[in-house]
Design a protein around this motif. Sequence first.
Motif, PDB file in Angstrom:
ATOM      1  N   GLU A   4      -0.519   7.914  11.773  1.00 10.11           N
ATOM      2  CA  GLU A   4      -1.481   6.986  11.140  1.00 10.11           C
ATOM      3  C   GLU A   4      -0.985   6.316  10.012  1.00 10.11           C
ATOM      4  OE1 GLU A   4      -5.664   6.385   9.276  1.00 10.11           O
ATOM      5  OE2 GLU A   4      -5.532   7.894  10.659  1.00 10.11           O
ATOM      6  N   THR A   5      -0.122   6.918   8.944  1.00 12.17           N
ATOM      7  CA  THR A   5       0.406   6.599   7.928  1.00 12.17           C
ATOM      8  C   THR A   5       1.668   5.673   8.296  1.00 12.17           C
ATOM      9  OG1 THR A   5      -0.293   8.260   6.392  1.00 12.17           O
ATOM     10  CG2 THR A   5       1.777   7.039   5.916  1.00 12.17           C
ATOM     11  N   ALA A   6       2.540   6.163   9.266  1.00 10.83           N
ATOM     12  CA  ALA A   6       3.603   5.301   9.673  1.00 10.83           C
ATOM     13  C   ALA A   6       3.056   4.149  10.372  1.00 10.83           C
ATOM     14  CB  ALA A   6       4.350   6.457  10.986  1.00 10.83           C
ATOM     15  N   PRO A  59       0.965   3.738   2.244  1.00 12.77           N
ATOM     16  CA  PRO A  59       1.874   3.746   3.570  1.00 12.77           C
ATOM     17  C   PRO A  59       2.967   2.865   3.796  1.00 12.77           C
ATOM     18  CG  PRO A  59      -0.712   3.813   3.941  1.00 12.77           C
ATOM     19  CD  PRO A  59      -0.429   3.507   2.549  1.00 12.77           C
ATOM     20  N   GLU A  60       2.879   1.708   3.197  1.00 13.92           N
ATOM     21  CA  GLU A  60       3.906   0.643   3.200  1.00 13.92           C
ATOM     22  C   GLU A  60       5.156   0.936   2.332  1.00 13.92           C
ATOM     23  OE1 GLU A  60       0.784  -2.947   4.248  1.00 13.92           O
ATOM     24  OE2 GLU A  60       1.783  -2.847   2.187  1.00 13.92           O
ATOM     25  N   THR A  96       0.781  -1.044   0.045  1.00 12.73           N
ATOM     26  CA  THR A  96       0.078   0.061  -0.012  1.00 12.73           C
ATOM     27  C   THR A  96       0.737   1.260   0.100  1.00 12.73           C
ATOM     28  OG1 THR A  96      -0.099   0.125   2.447  1.00 12.73           O
ATOM     29  CG2 THR A  96      -1.779  -1.194   1.383  1.00 12.73           C
ATOM     30  N   ALA A 115       5.857   4.188   1.684  1.00 12.04           N
ATOM     31  CA  ALA A 115       6.375   5.352   2.263  1.00 12.04           C
ATOM     32  C   ALA A 115       7.483   4.773   3.487  1.00 12.04           C
ATOM     33  CB  ALA A 115       5.546   6.162   2.789  1.00 12.04           C
ATOM     34  N   MET A 116       6.927   3.922   4.040  1.00 12.16           N
ATOM     35  CA  MET A 116       7.798   3.533   5.197  1.00 12.16           C
ATOM     36  C   MET A 116       8.896   2.573   4.784  1.00 12.16           C
ATOM     37  SD  MET A 116       6.424   5.405   7.375  1.00 12.16           S
ATOM     38  CE  MET A 116       7.857   4.709   8.792  1.00 12.16           C
ATOM     39  N   VAL A 158       5.372  12.396   7.297  1.00 11.36           N
ATOM     40  CA  VAL A 158       4.270  11.482   7.196  1.00 11.36           C
ATOM     41  C   VAL A 158       3.530  11.554   8.391  1.00 11.36           C
ATOM     42  CG1 VAL A 158       5.503   9.867   5.618  1.00 11.36           C
ATOM     43  CG2 VAL A 158       5.374   9.443   8.185  1.00 11.36           C
ATOM     44  N   SER A 159       2.152  11.339   8.363  1.00 11.41           N
ATOM     45  CA  SER A 159       1.210  11.349   9.490  1.00 11.41           C
ATOM     46  C   SER A 159       1.650  10.396  10.448  1.00 11.41           C
ATOM     47  CB  SER A 159      -0.490  11.302   9.180  1.00 11.41           C
ATOM     48  OG  SER A 159      -0.394  10.087   8.647  1.00 11.41           O
ATOM     49  N   ARG A 162       0.266   2.560  10.050  1.00  9.85           N
ATOM     50  CA  ARG A 162      -0.077   1.259   9.056  1.00  9.85           C
ATOM     51  C   ARG A 162       1.058   1.023   8.231  1.00  9.85           C
ATOM     52  NH1 ARG A 162      -4.823   5.094   6.822  1.00  9.85           N
ATOM     53  NH2 ARG A 162      -3.158   5.431   5.385  1.00  9.85           N
ATOM     54  N   GLY A 163       1.709   1.725   7.763  1.00  8.75           N
ATOM     55  CA  GLY A 163       2.907   1.438   6.979  1.00  8.75           C
ATOM     56  C   GLY A 163       3.878   0.290   7.627  1.00  8.75           C
TER      57      GLY A 163
END
Length: 140
Positions: free
Chosen positions: A84-86, A52-53, A50, A55-56, A81-82, A88-89
């Motif tokens: 939440e994004t971090a 977020p994944e 995804t 990005a991380m 990054v937010s 989830r990622g």
Amino acid sequence: MASITPRLESGEGSEADKYTPPSGANGDYYLRVPFDYWLTGDPTLHERLTLPEKAMLLISLARLKNEFRLTAANAARWYGVSQETAQRGLQGLVEKKVLGRRRERRAAPEAPEGFTIDTYYSLTGAFRLPKRVATDQAAR
């Protein structure tokens, strides 16, 4: 006949400037995404992750240690990054076995329970730092 001229990644410089690849020294940082990202699996990793994944994963690849501690709050502050994004990622990368996760209990007298849990991550497989270094050296 086409003429292809390598340029700096920043787009700066002219065609007359000789291209030199980034060295990683003196703030000349860069990262490489291993070929396994595009080639391994069915569907491949770049198709399964995804946003977020992804990005991380890029943030994890930029880390200069094999194992690193990263909180969602720090990811938000340091990388924009937010939280939440971090979260989830990182969780998604652990579930997809791209990241390993290790938790360590540490005394923290100011915490209500008297301790805190630190989470450490490490990339796995072709994404591990020693594997990436070996691949880079073999390519030179």
